[in-house]
Write a protein that holds these residues in place. Structure first.
Motif, PDB file in Angstrom:
ATOM      1  N   VAL A   1     -90.276-119.484 -30.785  1.00  0.00           N
ATOM      2  CA  VAL A   1     -90.891-120.649 -31.420  1.00  0.00           C
ATOM      3  C   VAL A   1     -90.013-121.855 -31.124  1.00  0.00           C
ATOM      4  CG1 VAL A   1     -91.613-121.725 -33.586  1.00  0.00           C
ATOM      5  CG2 VAL A   1     -91.930-119.265 -33.244  1.00  0.00           C
ATOM      6  N   THR A   2     -90.638-122.960 -30.708  1.00  0.00           N
ATOM      7  CA  THR A   2     -89.868-124.165 -30.410  1.00  0.00           C
ATOM      8  C   THR A   2     -90.471-125.367 -31.122  1.00  0.00           C
ATOM      9  OG1 THR A   2     -90.990-125.173 -28.477  1.00  0.00           O
ATOM     10  CG2 THR A   2     -89.690-123.180 -28.086  1.00  0.00           C
ATOM     11  N   ASN A   3     -89.613-126.333 -31.418  1.00  0.00           N
ATOM     12  CA  ASN A   3     -90.048-127.582 -32.047  1.00  0.00           C
ATOM     13  C   ASN A   3     -89.373-128.751 -31.350  1.00  0.00           C
ATOM     14  OD1 ASN A   3     -91.124-129.481 -33.908  1.00  0.00           O
ATOM     15  ND2 ASN A   3     -89.234-129.397 -35.102  1.00  0.00           N
ATOM     16  N   HIS A   4     -90.165-129.789 -31.072  1.00  0.00           N
ATOM     17  CA  HIS A   4     -89.609-131.013 -30.498  1.00  0.00           C
ATOM     18  C   HIS A   4     -89.443-132.026 -31.622  1.00  0.00           C
ATOM     19  CE1 HIS A   4     -88.659-133.754 -27.195  1.00  0.00           C
ATOM     20  NE2 HIS A   4     -89.223-134.690 -27.948  1.00  0.00           N
ATOM     21  N   GLY A   5     -88.186-132.319 -31.979  1.00  0.00           N
ATOM     22  CA  GLY A   5     -87.943-133.242 -33.078  1.00  0.00           C
ATOM     23  C   GLY A   5     -86.694-134.069 -32.863  1.00  0.00           C
ATOM     24  N   HIS A   6     -86.816-135.375 -33.065  1.00  0.00           N
ATOM     25  CA  HIS A   6     -85.662-136.275 -32.966  1.00  0.00           C
ATOM     26  C   HIS A   6     -85.007-136.520 -34.327  1.00  0.00           C
ATOM     27  CE1 HIS A   6     -86.535-138.028 -28.811  1.00  0.00           C
ATOM     28  NE2 HIS A   6     -87.539-137.204 -29.042  1.00  0.00           N
ATOM     29  N   GLU A   7     -85.635-136.056 -35.393  1.00  0.00           N
ATOM     30  CA  GLU A   7     -85.170-136.377 -36.733  1.00  0.00           C
ATOM     31  C   GLU A   7     -83.758-135.826 -36.988  1.00  0.00           C
ATOM     32  OE1 GLU A   7     -89.399-136.460 -36.262  1.00  0.00           O
ATOM     33  OE2 GLU A   7     -88.066-134.729 -36.151  1.00  0.00           O
ATOM     34  N   PRO A   8     -82.944-136.524 -37.790  1.00  0.00           N
ATOM     35  CA  PRO A   8     -83.201-137.845 -38.372  1.00  0.00           C
ATOM     36  C   PRO A   8     -83.033-138.993 -37.385  1.00  0.00           C
ATOM     37  CG  PRO A   8     -81.015-137.104 -38.985  1.00  0.00           C
ATOM     38  CD  PRO A   8     -81.648-135.969 -38.239  1.00  0.00           C
ATOM     39  N   GLY A   9     -82.597-138.684 -36.163  1.00  0.00           N
ATOM     40  CA  GLY A   9     -82.454-139.683 -35.112  1.00  0.00           C
ATOM     41  C   GLY A   9     -81.560-139.136 -34.018  1.00  0.00           C
TER      42      GLY A   9
ATOM     43  N   ALA B   1     -90.485-114.471 -35.203  1.00  0.00           N
ATOM     44  CA  ALA B   1     -89.830-115.101 -34.055  1.00  0.00           C
ATOM     45  C   ALA B   1     -88.505-114.412 -33.766  1.00  0.00           C
ATOM     46  CB  ALA B   1     -89.605-116.587 -34.316  1.00  0.00           C
ATOM     47  N   ASP B   2     -88.220-114.203 -32.495  1.00  0.00           N
ATOM     48  CA  ASP B   2     -86.944-113.626 -32.070  1.00  0.00           C
ATOM     49  C   ASP B   2     -85.945-114.701 -31.662  1.00  0.00           C
ATOM     50  OD1 ASP B   2     -87.567-110.612 -32.011  1.00  0.00           O
ATOM     51  OD2 ASP B   2     -89.241-111.496 -30.918  1.00  0.00           O
ATOM     52  N   ALA B   3     -86.427-115.930 -31.487  1.00  0.00           N
ATOM     53  CA  ALA B   3     -85.562-117.069 -31.187  1.00  0.00           C
ATOM     54  C   ALA B   3     -86.292-118.335 -31.607  1.00  0.00           C
ATOM     55  CB  ALA B   3     -85.208-117.125 -29.702  1.00  0.00           C
ATOM     56  N   TYR B   4     -85.534-119.299 -32.118  1.00  0.00           N
ATOM     57  CA  TYR B   4     -86.084-120.602 -32.501  1.00  0.00           C
ATOM     58  C   TYR B   4     -85.268-121.657 -31.767  1.00  0.00           C
ATOM     59  CZ  TYR B   4     -87.504-124.584 -35.419  1.00  0.00           C
ATOM     60  OH  TYR B   4     -87.990-125.796 -35.868  1.00  0.00           O
ATOM     61  N   ILE B   5     -85.966-122.557 -31.063  1.00  0.00           N
ATOM     62  CA  ILE B   5     -85.293-123.534 -30.205  1.00  0.00           C
ATOM     63  C   ILE B   5     -85.791-124.933 -30.548  1.00  0.00           C
ATOM     64  CG2 ILE B   5     -84.800-124.230 -27.828  1.00  0.00           C
ATOM     65  CD1 ILE B   5     -85.678-121.351 -26.992  1.00  0.00           C
ATOM     66  N   VAL B   6     -84.855-125.836 -30.811  1.00  0.00           N
ATOM     67  CA  VAL B   6     -85.183-127.244 -31.031  1.00  0.00           C
ATOM     68  C   VAL B   6     -84.809-128.027 -29.779  1.00  0.00           C
ATOM     69  CG1 VAL B   6     -84.786-129.296 -32.446  1.00  0.00           C
ATOM     70  CG2 VAL B   6     -84.720-127.023 -33.498  1.00  0.00           C
ATOM     71  N   HIS B   7     -85.676-128.952 -29.390  1.00  0.00           N
ATOM     72  CA  HIS B   7     -85.371-129.875 -28.303  1.00  0.00           C
ATOM     73  C   HIS B   7     -85.798-131.263 -28.738  1.00  0.00           C
ATOM     74  CE1 HIS B   7     -89.614-128.758 -27.544  1.00  0.00           C
ATOM     75  NE2 HIS B   7     -89.175-127.508 -27.510  1.00  0.00           N
ATOM     76  N   GLY B   8     -85.173-132.283 -28.171  1.00  0.00           N
ATOM     77  CA  GLY B   8     -85.550-133.642 -28.522  1.00  0.00           C
ATOM     78  C   GLY B   8     -84.411-134.571 -28.877  1.00  0.00           C
ATOM     79  N   PRO B   9     -83.365-134.115 -29.605  1.00  0.00           N
ATOM     80  CA  PRO B   9     -82.315-135.053 -30.015  1.00  0.00           C
ATOM     81  C   PRO B   9     -81.468-135.594 -28.867  1.00  0.00           C
ATOM     82  CG  PRO B   9     -82.325-133.113 -31.424  1.00  0.00           C
ATOM     83  CD  PRO B   9     -83.213-132.809 -30.260  1.00  0.00           C
ATOM     84  N   HIS B  10     -81.574-134.969 -27.688  1.00  0.00           N
ATOM     85  CA  HIS B  10     -80.848-135.415 -26.489  1.00  0.00           C
ATOM     86  C   HIS B  10     -79.338-135.236 -26.600  1.00  0.00           C
ATOM     87  CE1 HIS B  10     -84.574-136.895 -24.856  1.00  0.00           C
ATOM     88  NE2 HIS B  10     -84.745-137.714 -25.873  1.00  0.00           N
ATOM     89  N   GLN B  11     -78.880-134.490 -27.584  1.00  0.00           N
ATOM     90  CA  GLN B  11     -77.470-134.154 -27.666  1.00  0.00           C
ATOM     91  C   GLN B  11     -77.332-132.788 -28.328  1.00  0.00           C
ATOM     92  OE1 GLN B  11     -74.885-135.828 -30.753  1.00  0.00           O
ATOM     93  NE2 GLN B  11     -76.496-137.328 -31.195  1.00  0.00           N
ATOM     94  N   LEU B  12     -76.129-132.234 -28.254  1.00  0.00           N
ATOM     95  CA  LEU B  12     -75.889-130.904 -28.794  1.00  0.00           C
ATOM     96  C   LEU B  12     -75.859-130.923 -30.317  1.00  0.00           C
ATOM     97  CD1 LEU B  12     -73.058-129.763 -26.364  1.00  0.00           C
ATOM     98  CD2 LEU B  12     -75.402-128.906 -26.412  1.00  0.00           C
TER      99      LEU B  12
END
Length: 420
Positions: free
Chosen positions: A278-286, A308-319
């Motif tokens: 499962v993945t989510n694209h989120g920039h929050e809180p910034g 889900a066997d893995a959850y991945i966030v993308h979007g903040p552009h940093q670690l």
């Protein structure tokens, strides 16, 4: 591997199953062959093919990607041929008109990518035509994508990758997206709407009690507000909701309908697969924050509990951080994988946003201004922190996470960082 699709008859080893839980034998268990490997990287912001160019050290990165059973990245661009494209850049954009050459599709496949999320704030920058062109390019190259579709049911549905070590389901959503990109289902005679799978958030700005009282006074002084409309803990002013807290910041409440939708698709995806992402694209809180938003940990754990066997966030552009929950990895952001933010063509709205004139300025000068100037709440991408990322390689043995190895990706070659 074992079959696990038989519906529970109403009892398990611990007694009767509660009605309404839709329990399926083994549906939350990992069910892959030993040695199954997942590679997770962040944002794919790339305009042109890379594998045939001269990029010292990149072949070592590609080798890591190709050696996995499932290699995932966030498709944060649109693939189209502007010479024959029938659509147009939209008035809404996620910060830039992301567009890539048609050759990018086979190049991503050549790198080793076989799974991507396409639900993000750039999905609809070239309209529904751009979304469809990109989906066509991914599909023609055998890259499984999730998070978009011709209506909400299709955008939210799990998509599947067949591998020698097990079948992989991918469910993707976005908490950061442009309003017009949200998909919906048909209602009566009204048709459904193409778009992405949303995770809508109610944002609350947290202020100290003295600041809150000042905001209340401002609100009560305005002619179009009634003093009795606010309570002691929250108020709305100029479209924003404020609440009190010890320190200033942001708080989020995910939309319960969207949460239920993602949970159902996660449960169903796992029922038809051996491994579920499962993945989510989120920039929050910034993009400025190295901490995930306050709702995300609970949401991620809900997804793991649902199968889900893995959850991945993308979007903040940093670690951001990594958590191992019930033996499954949660990546709160692995940063940008590729950030080739030099777009062409660029829409007229982008020229206007950065004070450029298409008659005298170039596409490159517009995108460089966007990179340097940033946005209302973010300083832009000139900080080196936005160019640091990792390649996360997770290996499973005996249907348990045996190891997550992190490779630091930098100019030159990947560097082994640590094991989790």
């Amino acid at each position: 591997m074992t079959e696990k699709l038989a519906v529970n008859s109403g009892h398990d080893d611990n007694g009767p199953v509660q009605p309404g839980l839709h329990d399926v034998d083994g549906c939350v268990e990992t069910n892959v062959a030993d040695g199954f490997t997942l590679v997770a990287v962040g944002d794919l912001i790339v305009t042109r093919p890379l594998t045939k160019g001269h990029h010292p050290g990149f072949s070592e990165v590609v080798e890591i990607l190709r050696n996995a059973d499932a290699t995932f990245g966030n498709m944060e661009t649109n693939i189209l041929d502007i010479r024959s494209f029938k659509g147009s850049p939209q008035a809404e954009h996620g910060g830039a008109n992301h567009v890539s050459l048609p050759d990018l599709g086979p190049d991503l496949k050549s790198m080793g990518f076989n799974l991507v999320s396409y639900a993000n704030n750039h999905t609809f920058e070239w309209g529904v035509e751009g979304m469809r062109e990109t989906c066509r390019a991914l599909g023609q190259n055998g890259i499984v994508y999730a998070g978009v579709g011709e209506n909400l049911a299709k955008a939210g549905a799990a998509r599947f990758l067949e591998t020698p070590r097990g079948r992989v389901a991918l469910i993707s959503c976005a908490s950061t997206f442009t309003p017009m990109s949200r998909a919906c289902d048909p209602a009566g005679e009204a048709p459904g709407r193409p778009g992405l799978n949303p995770l809508r958030l109610e944002e609350r700005i947290v202020v100290t009690p003295p600041m809150f009282e000042s905001l209340r006074q401002v609100r009560n002084a305005l002619p179009n507000y009634r003093p009795g409309e606010s309570n002691s803990t929250s108020l709305k002013l100029a479209g924003a909701t404020y609440t009190t807290g010890e320190n200033g910041g942001y708080s989020y409440r995910p939309n319960p309908i969207d949460v239920a939708n993602v949970l159902r698709n996660t449960r169903q995806g796992k029922q038809f697969a051996d491994f579920c992402i499962v993945t989510n694209h989120g920039h929050e809180p910034g993009n400025w924050s190295q901490q995930p938003p306050d709702y995300e940990q609970a949401f991620a754990r809900q997804m793991i509990d649902a199968g889900a066997d893995a959850y991945i966030v993308h979007g903040p552009h940093q670690l951001r951080g990594i958590e191992i929950y019930k033996g499954r990895p949660i990546f709160y952001s692995v940063g940008n994988f590729i950030m080739d933010d030099l777009w062409t063509p660029v829409g007229a709205d982008m020229f206007a946003a950065y004070g450029k004139d298409p008659r005298t300025d170039t596409d490159a000068e517009v995108t460089l201004a966007e990179m340097a100037e940033g946005y209302e709440t973010d300083a832009g991408f000139s900080d080196p922190i936005f160019h640091e990322s990792v390649i996360a390689v997770s290996r499973f043995e005996n249907n348990q996470l045996a190891q997550t190895r992190l490779y630091r990706k930098r100019v030159g070659h990947p560097t082994y960082l640590s094991d989790c």
